[in-house]
Design a protein around this motif. Structure first.
Motif, short mmCIF file in Angstrom:
data_model
loop_
_atom_site.label_atom_id
_atom_site.label_comp_id
_atom_site.label_asym_id
_atom_site.label_seq_id
_atom_site.Cartn_x
_atom_site.Cartn_y
_atom_site.Cartn_z
N TYR A 105 0.81 -1.22 0.00
CA TYR A 105 0.00 0.00 0.00
C TYR A 105 0.84 1.27 0.00
O TYR A 105 0.31 2.37 -0.11
CB TYR A 105 -0.93 0.01 1.22
N SER A 109 0.10 5.51 -6.59
CA SER A 109 -0.80 5.09 -7.67
C SER A 109 -0.14 5.27 -9.04
O SER A 109 -0.32 4.46 -9.94
CB SER A 109 -2.10 5.88 -7.60
N LYS A 113 0.16 2.35 -11.87
CA LYS A 113 -0.35 2.53 -13.24
C LYS A 113 0.79 2.43 -14.26
O LYS A 113 0.61 1.89 -15.35
CB LYS A 113 -1.05 3.88 -13.36
N GLU A 275 -2.15 -5.03 -5.80
CA GLU A 275 -2.58 -3.62 -5.85
C GLU A 275 -3.08 -3.26 -7.25
O GLU A 275 -4.12 -2.60 -7.40
CB GLU A 275 -1.38 -2.74 -5.47
N ALA A 276 -2.35 -3.70 -8.27
CA ALA A 276 -2.75 -3.38 -9.65
C ALA A 276 -4.04 -4.09 -10.03
O ALA A 276 -4.92 -3.50 -10.67
CB ALA A 276 -1.62 -3.78 -10.60
N ASP A 278 -6.46 -5.09 -8.06
CA ASP A 278 -7.58 -4.46 -7.36
C ASP A 278 -8.02 -3.18 -8.05
O ASP A 278 -9.19 -2.82 -8.05
CB ASP A 278 -7.21 -4.17 -5.90
N LYS A 279 -7.05 -2.46 -8.65
CA LYS A 279 -7.40 -1.24 -9.39
C LYS A 279 -8.15 -1.56 -10.68
O LYS A 279 -8.98 -0.78 -11.14
CB LYS A 279 -6.14 -0.43 -9.70
N ARG A 284 -13.94 -3.02 -7.59
CA ARG A 284 -12.99 -2.41 -6.65
C ARG A 284 -12.92 -3.16 -5.32
O ARG A 284 -12.87 -2.57 -4.24
CB ARG A 284 -13.35 -0.94 -6.41
N THR A 286 -11.13 -5.37 -2.40
CA THR A 286 -9.79 -5.28 -1.81
C THR A 286 -9.31 -6.65 -1.39
O THR A 286 -10.00 -7.36 -0.64
CB THR A 286 -9.81 -4.34 -0.59
#
Length: 526
Positions: A105, A109, A113, A275-276, A278-279, A284, A286
């Protein structure tokens, strides 16, 4: 999990077709037996998929670990590598118990990306040779600079001079089908959402090969342009493909260092992919990261025990799962069962799939990860987002995943330092009062040692006989370094006849004897 089977099953088929060449290619690039990649893919789908809390993540052998595995096999041998994979899995379980999953975390961001976009670009670049039927290098060879002296771009130029007309034709037909399916047909009727375009493209590719196999035409596809799954000729030869780890070197430092390296890199790559993913998840959701480390650790323990490569969650297969309409972890589990069934029952049929068809499928996956619209969006978000984004992409394309993420993170931290330096205070020049110039400095909510340079500069620029109003009512935290600066400034302030007033929750105080004591007694700042 079974409520969405009508969407998860078609998605699992797509992921299965994407996973087959990746499992084989990564094993080849790692210098390991081809079957070890399939073992990792099966365990990543069935075992890790079942234990994991990720709804859409897909696990399997990862290109990011290929260099580590290749070096380990060269130095200590394959059976000792398997022992290191088991040790790495145990360490990952330990990471989960220590709740180390939160590390993911802390990545910006813009870096996440950039990672997705960089991987999308690599997928496209690496599939161009396969698209045109130039299959000399393994599909898992994701590094820009390759061991044979070539690089990503030189391989593309080589492909131009070695085009296979048959492979290129079926690739063009396949990508046309995929685009038509995605843009037009899925909106026309439900049948086109149940039967996925990639499956149609693969079936068509197999039929094309079978119909042209006996032809001497330039439009036929030769066997070297097909998937190459190991085909056992008996049950004993199938069982013989499994390997158990050697325990002879369990007490050596090299084994434990290799195991820890695998655990650390695999965990970091997994957390970033989580993390990617989940995006990318339309809902969305977690993923519980500590549970994910448990799942990955358990998968690596089992994979190492039966001869498989180390496992991580992987964004290529995860994004293919999402883009194909997967809804729950059932799609990942089913893709694992499909891998298992295929290597037992139909390895010969898999070996009829042209690599150029799989390249066409991966083209679409890569494009969806690296859409031009995303570059525009990040540019419009400002340089603080765009610069780490671009640096991450460049690092991944010309280096590898960890290099790109590290560079992006470093740039992101530098951006934070610059903005923190600029935003540590608000300075307001007030009118002259009785011939004395009044300067009001309002400190930010949190002021740390990072802000020392900016504050010292402004304090040193105060003119003689001026009045400094220091407003700390909004500050919730003042680093001791900042308080020391104020205490040190008292001497200079006295020499320059500068009067200091502090505005805090306690009221207004003029020229305190000790800032350290003042802030220690104050409720705020702490």
């Amino acid at each position: 999990m079974f409520k969405n089977l009508n969407k998860d099953l078609p998605a699992s088929i797509v992921v299965f077709f994407v996973a087959i060449p990746l499992c084989l290619g990564i094993a080849l690039a790692s210098g390991a037996p081809l079957f070890s990649g399939l073992i990792a893919g099966i365990i990543g789908g069935i075992v890790v998929g079942a234990i994991s809390g990720s709804s859409l993540g897909v696990s399997g052998p990862a290109a990011g670990l290929a260099a580590i595995v290749l070096a380990a096999i060269t130095d200590i041998g394959y059976e000792n590598l398997l022992l290191a994979v088991v040790i790495g899995g145990i360490i990952q379980v330990g990471f989960g118990a220590l709740k180390a999953g939160i590390i993911g975390y802390y990545f910006p961001s813009s870096v996440i990306k950039g990672m997705l976009t960089g991987i999308g670009i690599i997928i496209i670049l690496k599939q161009i040779p396969h698209f045109f039927g130039y299959d000399d290098d393994p599909q898992g060879d994701w590094a820009f600079f390759q061991v044979d002296g070539e690089n990503t771009f030189s391989e593309i130029f080589n492909a131009v001079n070695n085009i296979s007309p048959g492979a290129t034709l079926i690739a063009l037909i396949s990508i046309s089908i995929l685009i038509l399916w995605d843009v037009v047909l899925t909106k026309k009727a439900k049948i086109f959402r149940l039967v996925q375009g990639p499956l149609v493209a693969v079936v068509l590719g197999i039929l094309y090969y079978l119909f042209t196999a006996d032809s001497s035409s330039v439009w036929s596809i030769s066997p070297e342009h097909l998937v190459n799954v190991p085909v056992p000729d008996s049950f004993d030869s199938f069982i013989g493909q499994f390997t158990t780890p050697s325990l002879e070197m369990i007490g050596t430092v090299q084994i434990w260092v290799t195991g820890f390296t695998i655990a650390l890199v695999a965990s970091l790559e997994t957390l970033l992919c989580v993390e990617a993913t989940d995006k990318l998840d339309p809902h969305r959701r977690t993923t519980p990261t500590n549970r994910e480390l448990f799942a990955q650790g358990g998968g690596n323990i089992l994979s190492g025990l039966i001869g498989g490569l180390p496992i991580t969650q992987v964004i290529v297969r995860s994004s293919a799962n999402i883009q194909s309409g997967g809804q729950t972890k059932m799609s990942a589990i089913l893709h694992g069962f499909l891998l298992l069934i295929s290597v037992i029952i139909i390895p010969n049929i898999l070996n009829y799939i042209p690599l150029s068809v799989l390249a066409a499928i991966l083209f679409i996956v890569g494009y969806k990860l690296a859409k031009p619209a995303l570059f525009k969006q990040m540019f419009q978000a400002g340089w603080k987002q765009f610069v780490p984004f671009i640096v991450t992409i460049v690092g991944i394309v010309f280096g590898d995943l960890l290099i790109g993420i590290s560079l992006g993170l470093i740039v992101g931290i530098v951006v934070i330092l610059i903005k923190s330096y600029q935003n540590s205070y608000f300075l307001h020049m007030e009118n002259q009062q009785n011939g004395n110039k009044t300067v009001k400095m309002t400190l930010a909510e949190e002021v740390t040692f990072i802000n020392k340079g900016a504050i010292i500069k402004e304090l040193n620029n105060l003119e003689k006989d001026s009045i400094l109003i220091l407003d700390v009512t909004k500050s919730t935290y003042l680093d001791s370094d900042i308080i020391e600066i104020l205490d040190d400034f008292k001497i200079k302030a006295a020499e320059k006849n500068i009067s200091i007033k502090i505005i805090s929750e306690r009221g207004v105080i003029e020229n305190p004897d000790s800032y350290q004591e003042f802030f220690k007694r104050a409720k705020k700042p702490a």
